[in-house]
Design a protein around this motif. Structure first.
Motif, mmCIF file in Angstrom:
data_model
loop_
_atom_site.group_PDB
_atom_site.id
_atom_site.type_symbol
_atom_site.label_atom_id
_atom_site.label_comp_id
_atom_site.label_asym_id
_atom_site.label_seq_id
_atom_site.Cartn_x
_atom_site.Cartn_y
_atom_site.Cartn_z
ATOM 1 N N VAL A 1 5.396 11.926 5.324
ATOM 2 C CA VAL A 1 4.113 11.267 5.557
ATOM 3 C C VAL A 1 3.634 10.681 4.231
ATOM 4 O O VAL A 1 3.648 11.355 3.207
ATOM 5 C CB VAL A 1 3.078 12.251 6.141
ATOM 6 N N LYS A 2 3.212 9.428 4.272
ATOM 7 C CA LYS A 2 2.773 8.750 3.048
ATOM 8 C C LYS A 2 1.261 8.695 2.989
ATOM 9 O O LYS A 2 0.589 8.496 4.000
ATOM 10 C CB LYS A 2 3.348 7.341 3.007
ATOM 11 N N PHE A 3 0.736 8.874 1.760
ATOM 12 C CA PHE A 3 -0.708 8.830 1.534
ATOM 13 C C PHE A 3 -1.071 7.569 0.765
ATOM 14 O O PHE A 3 -0.409 7.218 -0.210
ATOM 15 C CB PHE A 3 -1.176 10.059 0.739
ATOM 16 N N PHE A 4 -2.141 6.905 1.200
ATOM 17 C CA PHE A 4 -2.677 5.734 0.513
ATOM 18 C C PHE A 4 -4.165 5.928 0.321
ATOM 19 O O PHE A 4 -4.878 6.283 1.265
ATOM 20 C CB PHE A 4 -2.440 4.457 1.334
ATOM 21 N N VAL B 1 4.355 7.896 9.506
ATOM 22 C CA VAL B 1 2.934 8.223 9.474
ATOM 23 C C VAL B 1 2.377 7.851 8.111
ATOM 24 O O VAL B 1 2.935 8.222 7.074
ATOM 25 C CB VAL B 1 2.675 9.725 9.756
ATOM 26 N N MET B 2 1.260 7.112 8.148
ATOM 27 C CA MET B 2 0.550 6.732 6.934
ATOM 28 C C MET B 2 -0.855 7.301 7.023
ATOM 29 O O MET B 2 -1.568 7.039 7.989
ATOM 30 C CB MET B 2 0.507 5.206 6.812
ATOM 31 N N VAL B 3 -1.235 8.099 6.018
ATOM 32 C CA VAL B 3 -2.573 8.686 5.954
ATOM 33 C C VAL B 3 -3.354 7.918 4.898
ATOM 34 O O VAL B 3 -2.881 7.752 3.769
ATOM 35 C CB VAL B 3 -2.498 10.189 5.603
ATOM 36 N N ILE B 4 -4.532 7.452 5.292
ATOM 37 C CA ILE B 4 -5.364 6.633 4.406
ATOM 38 C C ILE B 4 -6.710 7.319 4.258
ATOM 39 O O ILE B 4 -7.316 7.715 5.258
ATOM 40 C CB ILE B 4 -5.553 5.226 4.997
ATOM 41 N N SER B 5 -7.174 7.472 3.003
ATOM 42 C CA SER B 5 -8.471 8.113 2.796
ATOM 43 C C SER B 5 -9.034 7.735 1.432
ATOM 44 O O SER B 5 -8.288 7.306 0.555
ATOM 45 C CB SER B 5 -8.338 9.630 2.892
ATOM 46 N N LYS C 1 -7.945 4.684 -0.205
ATOM 47 C CA LYS C 1 -8.777 3.524 0.106
ATOM 48 C C LYS C 1 -9.356 2.968 -1.183
ATOM 49 O O LYS C 1 -9.624 3.730 -2.100
ATOM 50 C CB LYS C 1 -9.921 3.921 1.044
ATOM 51 N N PRO C 2 -9.548 1.706 -1.286
ATOM 52 C CA PRO C 2 -9.279 0.709 -0.260
ATOM 53 C C PRO C 2 -7.787 0.358 -0.217
ATOM 54 O O PRO C 2 -7.131 0.290 -1.250
ATOM 55 C CB PRO C 2 -10.103 -0.501 -0.700
ATOM 56 N N VAL C 3 -7.279 0.148 0.988
ATOM 57 C CA VAL C 3 -5.896 -0.272 1.172
ATOM 58 C C VAL C 3 -5.925 -1.773 1.393
ATOM 59 O O VAL C 3 -6.592 -2.257 2.308
ATOM 60 C CB VAL C 3 -5.244 0.437 2.370
ATOM 61 N N TYR C 4 -5.237 -2.479 0.543
ATOM 62 C CA TYR C 4 -5.216 -3.934 0.624
ATOM 63 C C TYR C 4 -4.075 -4.397 1.519
ATOM 64 O O TYR C 4 -2.998 -3.790 1.526
ATOM 65 C CB TYR C 4 -5.093 -4.527 -0.778
ATOM 66 N N PRO C 5 -4.305 -5.451 2.305
ATOM 67 C CA PRO C 5 -3.279 -5.930 3.240
ATOM 68 C C PRO C 5 -1.884 -6.097 2.649
ATOM 69 O O PRO C 5 -0.916 -5.640 3.264
ATOM 70 C CB PRO C 5 -3.852 -7.261 3.746
ATOM 71 N N PRO C 6 -1.725 -6.704 1.455
ATOM 72 C CA PRO C 6 -0.354 -6.844 0.932
ATOM 73 C C PRO C 6 0.343 -5.498 0.721
ATOM 74 O O PRO C 6 1.541 -5.368 0.970
ATOM 75 C CB PRO C 6 -0.530 -7.570 -0.400
ATOM 76 N N MET C 7 -0.412 -4.487 0.302
ATOM 77 C CA MET C 7 0.169 -3.160 0.085
ATOM 78 C C MET C 7 0.624 -2.557 1.419
ATOM 79 O O MET C 7 1.712 -2.000 1.522
ATOM 80 C CB MET C 7 -0.852 -2.241 -0.604
ATOM 81 N N LEU C 8 -0.190 -2.694 2.439
ATOM 82 C CA LEU C 8 0.155 -2.161 3.751
ATOM 83 C C LEU C 8 1.373 -2.892 4.316
ATOM 84 O O LEU C 8 2.306 -2.271 4.809
ATOM 85 C CB LEU C 8 -1.038 -2.290 4.697
#
Length: 118
Positions: A100-103, A84-88, A105-112
């Motif tokens: 569960v990992k938190f990222f 599970v990845m939570v993005i906010s 925003k903005p989440v950049y494609p290479p990081m994802l």
């Protein structure tokens, strides 16, 4: 002779912003996932229970009664092995379930993509 299609993992992307949701879904589809897109946590909760995804990517702030942190808990309760990845745009108000990992925003494609490769 017909060739068997390789089995693809299921990912659920939960984001109320259509552009963000489409971008993440496209990246996952290119990464060999079958993607189910949901704009709210209630719909995603049903999809988690019925489709048993290997990955859930969710925003925290969502339309409806359930937020992304509650959805992350539900996903882990249904399958402790789910990623599970939570993005906010801001950190969660409450603790995330273990694993569960938190990222932010903005989440950049290479990081994802780098995270998915782990």
């Amino acid at each position: 002779m017909a060739y068997a299609r390789p089995i693809r993992q299921i990912a659920i992307v939960v984001e109320d912003d259509t552009i963000q949701r489409d971008m993440i879904a496209l990246l996952l589809e290119e990464g060999h996932f079958d993607v189910i897109q949901c704009e709210d946590a209630e719909t995603a909760a049903l999809a988690i229970k019925m489709r048993h995804p290997s990955l859930v990517v969710t925003d925290i702030k969502l339309m409806g009664k359930m937020d992304g942190v509650e959805l992350a808990r539900l996903a882990v309760d249904c399958d402790p092995g789910v990623r599970v990845m939570v993005i906010s745009g801001r950190p969660p108000d409450s603790a995330l379930p273990e694993g569960v990992k938190f990222f932010e925003k903005p989440v950049y494609p290479p990081m994802l993509l780098r995270e998915l490769a782990l």
